[in-house]
Design a protein around this motif. Sequence first.
Motif, PDB file in Angstrom:
ATOM      1  N   ASP A  32       1.062  -1.332   0.138  1.00 21.50           N
ATOM      2  CA  ASP A  32       0.016   0.026  -0.055  1.00 21.50           C
ATOM      3  C   ASP A  32       1.002   1.203  -0.002  1.00 21.50           C
ATOM      4  N   MET A  33       0.250   2.453  -0.654  1.00 25.78           N
ATOM      5  CA  MET A  33       1.125   3.550  -0.654  1.00 25.78           C
ATOM      6  C   MET A  33       0.426   4.633   0.109  1.00 25.78           C
ATOM      7  N   GLY A  34       1.267   5.248   0.917  1.00 26.03           N
ATOM      8  CA  GLY A  34       0.630   6.368   1.777  1.00 26.03           C
ATOM      9  C   GLY A  34       1.172   7.593   1.730  1.00 26.03           C
ATOM     10  N   TRP A  35       0.501   8.582   1.823  1.00 27.22           N
ATOM     11  CA  TRP A  35       1.063  10.113   1.955  1.00 27.22           C
ATOM     12  C   TRP A  35       0.725  10.661   3.248  1.00 27.22           C
ATOM     13  N   PHE A  36       1.887  11.051   3.775  1.00 22.61           N
ATOM     14  CA  PHE A  36       1.856  11.589   5.363  1.00 22.61           C
ATOM     15  C   PHE A  36       2.089  13.148   5.199  1.00 22.61           C
ATOM     16  N   ARG A  37       2.040  13.907   6.282  1.00 20.72           N
ATOM     17  CA  ARG A  37       2.470  15.390   6.212  1.00 20.72           C
ATOM     18  C   ARG A  37       2.918  15.656   7.728  1.00 20.72           C
ATOM     19  N   GLN A  38       3.752  16.484   7.901  1.00 20.37           N
ATOM     20  CA  GLN A  38       4.237  16.794   9.301  1.00 20.37           C
ATOM     21  C   GLN A  38       4.264  18.315   9.196  1.00 20.37           C
ATOM     22  N   ALA A  39       3.574  18.931  10.014  1.00 17.38           N
ATOM     23  CA  ALA A  39       3.583  20.544  10.287  1.00 17.38           C
ATOM     24  C   ALA A  39       4.586  20.750  11.324  1.00 17.38           C
ATOM     25  N   GLU A  42      -3.292  25.842   6.400  1.00 17.58           N
ATOM     26  CA  GLU A  42      -3.240  24.612   7.338  1.00 17.58           C
ATOM     27  C   GLU A  42      -2.561  23.485   6.625  1.00 17.58           C
ATOM     28  N   ASP A  43      -2.526  23.502   5.451  1.00 16.56           N
ATOM     29  CA  ASP A  43      -1.903  22.444   4.593  1.00 16.56           C
ATOM     30  C   ASP A  43      -0.573  22.327   4.512  1.00 16.56           C
ATOM     31  N   THR A  44       0.276  23.491   5.191  1.00 13.44           N
ATOM     32  CA  THR A  44       1.543  23.556   5.256  1.00 13.44           C
ATOM     33  C   THR A  44       2.405  22.599   5.778  1.00 13.44           C
ATOM     34  N   ALA A  45       3.233  21.927   5.402  1.00 11.98           N
ATOM     35  CA  ALA A  45       4.046  20.773   6.022  1.00 11.98           C
ATOM     36  C   ALA A  45       5.091  20.244   5.130  1.00 11.98           C
ATOM     37  N   VAL A  46       5.731  19.271   5.616  1.00  9.53           N
ATOM     38  CA  VAL A  46       6.637  18.487   4.957  1.00  9.53           C
ATOM     39  C   VAL A  46       5.638  17.051   4.655  1.00  9.53           C
ATOM     40  N   TYR A  47       5.611  16.943   3.320  1.00 14.63           N
ATOM     41  CA  TYR A  47       4.971  15.617   2.912  1.00 14.63           C
ATOM     42  C   TYR A  47       5.894  14.592   2.477  1.00 14.63           C
ATOM     43  N   TYR A  48       5.329  13.291   2.942  1.00 13.91           N
ATOM     44  CA  TYR A  48       6.149  12.163   2.637  1.00 13.91           C
ATOM     45  C   TYR A  48       5.291  11.093   2.122  1.00 13.91           C
ATOM     46  N   CYS A  49       5.973  10.502   1.134  1.00 11.01           N
ATOM     47  CA  CYS A  49       5.231   9.229   0.755  1.00 11.01           C
ATOM     48  C   CYS A  49       5.985   7.872   1.696  1.00 11.01           C
ATOM     49  N   ALA A  50       5.174   7.161   1.577  1.00  7.56           N
ATOM     50  CA  ALA A  50       5.592   5.751   2.462  1.00  7.56           C
ATOM     51  C   ALA A  50       4.895   4.556   1.790  1.00  7.56           C
ATOM     52  N   ALA A  51       5.666   3.521   1.776  1.00  9.13           N
ATOM     53  CA  ALA A  51       5.154   2.010   1.474  1.00  9.13           C
ATOM     54  C   ALA A  51       5.081   1.200   2.397  1.00  9.13           C
ATOM     55  N   GLY A  52       4.131   0.438   2.436  1.00  3.69           N
ATOM     56  CA  GLY A  52       4.023  -0.591   3.571  1.00  3.69           C
ATOM     57  C   GLY A  52       2.717  -1.123   3.608  1.00  3.69           C
ATOM     58  N   LEU A  53       2.023  -1.279   4.837  1.00  4.11           N
ATOM     59  CA  LEU A  53       0.694  -2.283   4.976  1.00  4.11           C
ATOM     60  C   LEU A  53      -0.296  -1.227   5.599  1.00  4.11           C
ATOM     61  N   LEU A  54      -1.356  -0.967   4.900  1.00  3.30           N
ATOM     62  CA  LEU A  54      -2.180   0.215   5.542  1.00  3.30           C
ATOM     63  C   LEU A  54      -2.635  -0.430   6.880  1.00  3.30           C
ATOM     64  N   GLY A  55      -2.772   0.170   7.951  1.00  7.70           N
ATOM     65  CA  GLY A  55      -3.178  -0.378   9.126  1.00  7.70           C
ATOM     66  C   GLY A  55      -2.143  -1.091   9.912  1.00  7.70           C
ATOM     67  N   GLY A  56      -0.988  -1.378   9.299  1.00  2.49           N
ATOM     68  CA  GLY A  56       0.361  -2.121   9.797  1.00  2.49           C
ATOM     69  C   GLY A  56       1.443  -1.174   9.856  1.00  2.49           C
ATOM     70  N   THR A  57       2.534  -1.773   9.286  1.00  3.74           N
ATOM     71  CA  THR A  57       3.888  -1.129   9.240  1.00  3.74           C
ATOM     72  C   THR A  57       4.014  -0.396   8.075  1.00  3.74           C
ATOM     73  N   TRP A  58       4.437   0.717   8.169  1.00  2.41           N
ATOM     74  CA  TRP A  58       4.994   1.350   6.855  1.00  2.41           C
ATOM     75  C   TRP A  58       6.639   1.261   6.826  1.00  2.41           C
ATOM     76  N   TYR A  59       7.095   0.464   5.983  1.00  5.49           N
ATOM     77  CA  TYR A  59       8.315  -0.042   5.679  1.00  5.49           C
ATOM     78  C   TYR A  59       9.393   0.897   5.129  1.00  5.49           C
ATOM     79  N   TYR A  60       8.973   1.666   4.351  1.00  5.77           N
ATOM     80  CA  TYR A  60       9.795   2.791   3.524  1.00  5.77           C
ATOM     81  C   TYR A  60       9.253   4.144   3.386  1.00  5.77           C
TER      82      TYR A  60
END
Length: 118
Positions: free
Chosen positions: A33-40, A89-107
């Motif tokens: 699964d691929m995810g987008w995260f952000r951190q303000a 309020e969308d201002t942040a550093v945005y990250y993508c991640a690969a892993g398992l939704l609801g589990g561990t984001w490995y990369y």
Amino acid sequence: QVQLVESGGGLVQAGGSLRLSCAASGRTSNYYDMGWFRQAPGKERELVGSISRTEGSARLVDSVKGRFTISKDNGKNTVYLQMNALKPEDTAVYYCAAGLLGGTWYYWGQGTQVTISS
């Protein structure tokens, strides 16, 4: 080893749009699964949305629904985050991640800065 590289961040005015890209090495789109995260600043990293490795279905958090969309191009091994009607309020550093939704984001990618001016 999987490597993720984000691009497309920048400075835009409120109401503007940006499209973030996450280029992946390795067979990520079909294996994770691929995810987008952000951190303000001063806040914890939060999940913005994800796209399933199986159905290709996308989920977004309520704060961005109707404004952001997630898509992927398996041929290019790239995941996108289209961001419209941007708010300060969308201002942040945005990250993508690969892993398992609801589990561990490995990369994780290195992140790309998005700054929205009012």
